[in-house]
Design an enzyme around this catalytic site. Sequence first.
Site, PDB file in Angstrom:
ATOM      1  N   HIS A 103      -2.458 -10.454  12.250  1.00  0.00           N
ATOM      2  CA  HIS A 103      -1.880  -8.860  11.571  1.00  0.00           C
ATOM      3  C   HIS A 103      -1.597  -8.006  12.526  1.00  0.00           C
ATOM      4  O   HIS A 103      -2.443  -7.596  13.453  1.00  0.00           O
ATOM      5  CB  HIS A 103      -2.906  -8.284  10.799  1.00  0.00           C
TER       6      HIS A 103
ATOM      7  N   CYS B 247      -3.597  -3.648   4.279  1.00  0.00           N
ATOM      8  CA  CYS B 247      -2.689  -4.331   4.578  1.00  0.00           C
ATOM      9  C   CYS B 247      -2.526  -5.991   4.724  1.00  0.00           C
ATOM     10  O   CYS B 247      -1.989  -7.105   4.475  1.00  0.00           O
ATOM     11  CB  CYS B 247      -2.336  -4.371   6.433  1.00  0.00           C
TER      12      CYS B 247
ATOM     13  N   GLU C  91       0.965  -0.978   0.445  1.00  0.00           N
ATOM     14  CA  GLU C  91      -0.232  -0.267   0.369  1.00  0.00           C
ATOM     15  C   GLU C  91       0.861   1.081  -0.135  1.00  0.00           C
ATOM     16  O   GLU C  91       0.664   2.465   0.715  1.00  0.00           O
ATOM     17  CB  GLU C  91      -1.131   0.199   1.146  1.00  0.00           C
TER      18      GLU C  91
END
Length: 445
Positions: free
Chosen positions: A244, A120, A83
Site C-alpha cells: 500500500h 485503504c 472510503e
Amino acid sequence: MTAVGIDAMEIWTGKLKLDLAETFAAEKGEDPEKYTKGLGLFASSFPDAHEDIVTMGANAAHRLMERKGLTPADIGRIDVATESAFDNSKPVSTYIAGCLEQVYEEDFHHANKGERKFACIAGTQSLDDAYNWIRAGRNRGRSALVVATDTALYARGDPGEATQGAGAVAMLVTEDPDLVELSTEQGYGSADETDFLKPNQQFPSVDGKRSMQVYLARMREALEDFESVAGDTHPDDFAFIPYHTPFPGMVRKAGLLGYRHMIRGTEVEDELADEIGRQPREEEFDDRESYEEAIRGYMDDLKSTDQYREWYAEVVEPTLSISREVGNWYTGSVHIARAAALQYAAEEDRDVTGDRLLVGSYGSGAQAEIHAETIQEGWREEVDALNVDEQIRNRYDISFEEYEQVHDRHNHDKSVELAAFTEPDGEFVFAGRGAMDERTYDYVE
Ligand code: HMG
C-alpha cells in the site's frame, strides 16, 4: 485446486494533475525536494468537475468489460471498495451498475452488489470476498467485478494535502486467471487504532507521524502471521513486493523493515555481518529502549549496504512508478503498485511467468494483510493492454488557483459550480442531482 485470482485490470486516473514541485511547493514556499525526494511524489491526480468515484469506477469497469468482451451476464458480483462514499445506505456499486446498464443491453439484476469499508485495505478485502465466493462454488460460472475507487482529499493546509490523489482500479476475478493467482495463505495484523479516521466527515482527522508507525507495526504483524502459515520468507522469493503506497517514502520504510525481517537468521545476515554486524536480538539487552536504539542503528547501516540497495531497486522501487505521478488512491493504491511492477517487467522484457509477488495491503484504523500471488502466463498481454501512462500524460495540469476551485468543487459541504477543464470522450460523467438528492450520470460518446 483450480487457480483463482485476477484475470484482468483497468486503471482510470482523475483527469487533472497538480504538479507538486512546480505548483504546490512553489505556492507554499517550500523546497520542492520535500515532495519529490522526501515523500517521493511528483504529482497528484484530481477528478475533473464532471468526475467522481462513480464515474472513475464505472469508466475503469467499462474499459475492462469492453477489452475482455464481457456483458453483464458474465458478471455475478460487483464489489466496490471506497472510503469516499457520499451515501450511508445506497452502495456505490449500484450507481456503477446503473452507469454500465446505460451502455449494455442486459442489466445487472442478477448480480450481488455491495460496498466494503476499511480505509485503504477495503480494496484487497473486496478481492478476498470475490475469491471466497468463487472458491465456495457460488459463482455459477460467473466472474466478479471488483472496483476500488477513491477521491483522497485532505482538508486544505493539512500535512496530508501533498499526498492527495484520485482514481479507480477495476479488477476481474475469475477461475484460471490470466494475470495473477492469489494464495490461500494470508497473514493479518489488526488493532483498534485512531491514526486516521473520518467520523461522519469527508476529510480525515489524521495523526500523520503516528499513522506511519501504526502502518509499520501492523505490516510486521501481518508478515509474521503470513509466515506462520506459508513458512519463512526470503528476499529472493519474490519478483516484486507491492505495498500500500500512501506516498513512496512510506514504502521506503516498509521495504527496509521487511528486508530486515526476511534476512534474520539467513545467509544474507551472515554475509552482511562483517560489514554491519549481526542484527540485535532482544534477549541480549537489559531493556526494550536500548534494544530499539540498537535496532535503529542496525537499520541505518543496513540501508546503505549494496545488498539492500540492489534488492530494493529490483523488487520494490519498480512498484512506485505510477504512484509517484498520481498520489494516494486509498483503496486502489496497492493495486496500482502491482500494475507498476508488472509494467516494469514488461518494459525490461523479463519473463516473470510463475514468479511470485508478496502483496502488502494496509488500511488505517488499522489493519495490514499480506498474501502471495503467482504471475500467470497471460500477464504480458494484460499489462500491454493498460493505457495508464497515456492517461497520466494527457491530464490537464492545473494552476494553484484552479486547484483551489477543484478542491472546493469536490468538497461535500460546498456547492460550487465549476466548468470542466477536459472534454469528456467516450466516458461516464456526473450529470447533476435527482429528486431525492441522488447523483445522476450520463454516458458521453
Ligand atoms: P510532513 O510532516 O509535512 O513531512 O508530513 P515531513 O516533514 O515528515 O517530511 C516528509 C519527509 O520528507 C521526511 O522524510 C523528511 O525528512 C523529508 P523521512 O525523514 O520520514 O524519511 N524532507 C525532505 N527531503 C528532501 N529535501 C527536503 C526535505 N524536507 C523534508 N527539503 C506526513 C508527512 C506523512 C505526516 C503527511 O504527509 C501526512 O500526514 N500524510 C497523511 C497520512 C499518511 O499518509 N500516512 C501514511 C501511513 S497511514 C496510511 O498509509 C493509510 C492511509 O492511506 C489512509 C487509509 O488507510 O485510508 C493514509
